[in-house]
Design an enzyme around this catalytic site. Sequence first.
Site, PDB file in Angstrom:
ATOM      1  CD  GLU A 141      -3.140   0.694   0.215  1.00  0.00           C
ATOM      2  OE1 GLU A 141      -2.534   1.696  -0.257  1.00  0.00           O
ATOM      3  OE2 GLU A 141      -4.351   0.512   0.063  1.00  0.00           O
ATOM      4  NE  ARG A 164      -5.541  -1.707   9.339  1.00  0.00           N
ATOM      5  CZ  ARG A 164      -5.492  -1.308   8.066  1.00  0.00           C
ATOM      6  NH1 ARG A 164      -4.775  -0.225   7.740  1.00  0.00           N
ATOM      7  NH2 ARG A 164      -6.150  -1.948   7.128  1.00  0.00           N
ATOM      8  CG  ASN A 174      -6.547   1.988   4.939  1.00  0.00           C
ATOM      9  OD1 ASN A 174      -5.832   0.985   4.985  1.00  0.00           O
ATOM     10  ND2 ASN A 174      -7.398   2.195   3.949  1.00  0.00           N
ATOM     11  CG  ASP A 227      -7.351  -0.032  -2.061  1.00  0.00           C
ATOM     12  OD1 ASP A 227      -6.726   0.837  -1.427  1.00  0.00           O
ATOM     13  OD2 ASP A 227      -7.459  -1.205  -1.662  1.00  0.00           O
TER      14      ASP A 227
END
Length: 287
Positions: A15, A95, A97, A200
């Site tokens: 990512e 968390r 991202n 995404d």
Amino acid sequence: MSLSAVTAHRAQLGEGPFWDGPTQALYWVDIAGKQALRLMDGQLRMWRMPEHVSAFIPCERGDALVTLSSGIYRLDLATEALTLLCQADPHPGNRGNEARCDAQGRLWLGTMQNNIGEQGEDLPITRRSGGLFRVDADATVTPLLQGLGIPNTLLWSDDGSQVHFGDSLDGTLYQHGIQADGGLASPTVWFGPHPRGGPDGSAMDADGYIWNARWDGGCLLRLTPTGEVDRVIELPVSRPTSCVFGGPELTTLFITSAASPLDHPLDGAVLAIDVDVPGKPCHRFAG
């Protein structure tokens, strides 16, 4: 268009690709593998993190930011020492991202309920506890949005008046006006659910078109400034996660990906593809 993997490395959940123009280096992370990675001058270097890491972004002063589960840290690239910059999201069990810097070098961080176990296994998402936060160079944190599912995509208009922002749990990319006080106006739907996977991460080219990675869709969608599909770029991975323009002329598109149940040979690789339009540059953190 010919595709190739830039290294032999394969991530569990690749990512956050970032192209650093001054050093001609590619930064990215393996969130589940707790790795921050850099490819520079043909050499791959990896920094192992103590927690899941969602972004690895160089800073103007020479170190880098890493967004870990417990906060945003400065990473000394030589000594590997970590120093806490701030905790943007105080919500327990969340968390980081998505994370990108705007043209002013301010970090925008989208957070979500943690969905990754200590061994990299998937955990269910049961709440929309994520948020969007802006972090200035002096570590001042400004909350911008709350109630997010899976934040993805952060891209700004050239004049700084609009931001594209996605929530993969909704299958939708939104557009927000940025108000004079820095807050965000109510969202408008810019690109809704599509048969080719979920939205995404994304990159924007010089013409204002958005290249969006489609999780479980095995492709990128190039979207016009008005939110129409301009073209579909087929990929040899089933779960592309994000992309960034790089190379000397910003005409190489680097695409991160994740492992998948289909177990394609290139799943988890960073792919490179030469494209016919240059992209917009990444911005370092100003601090």
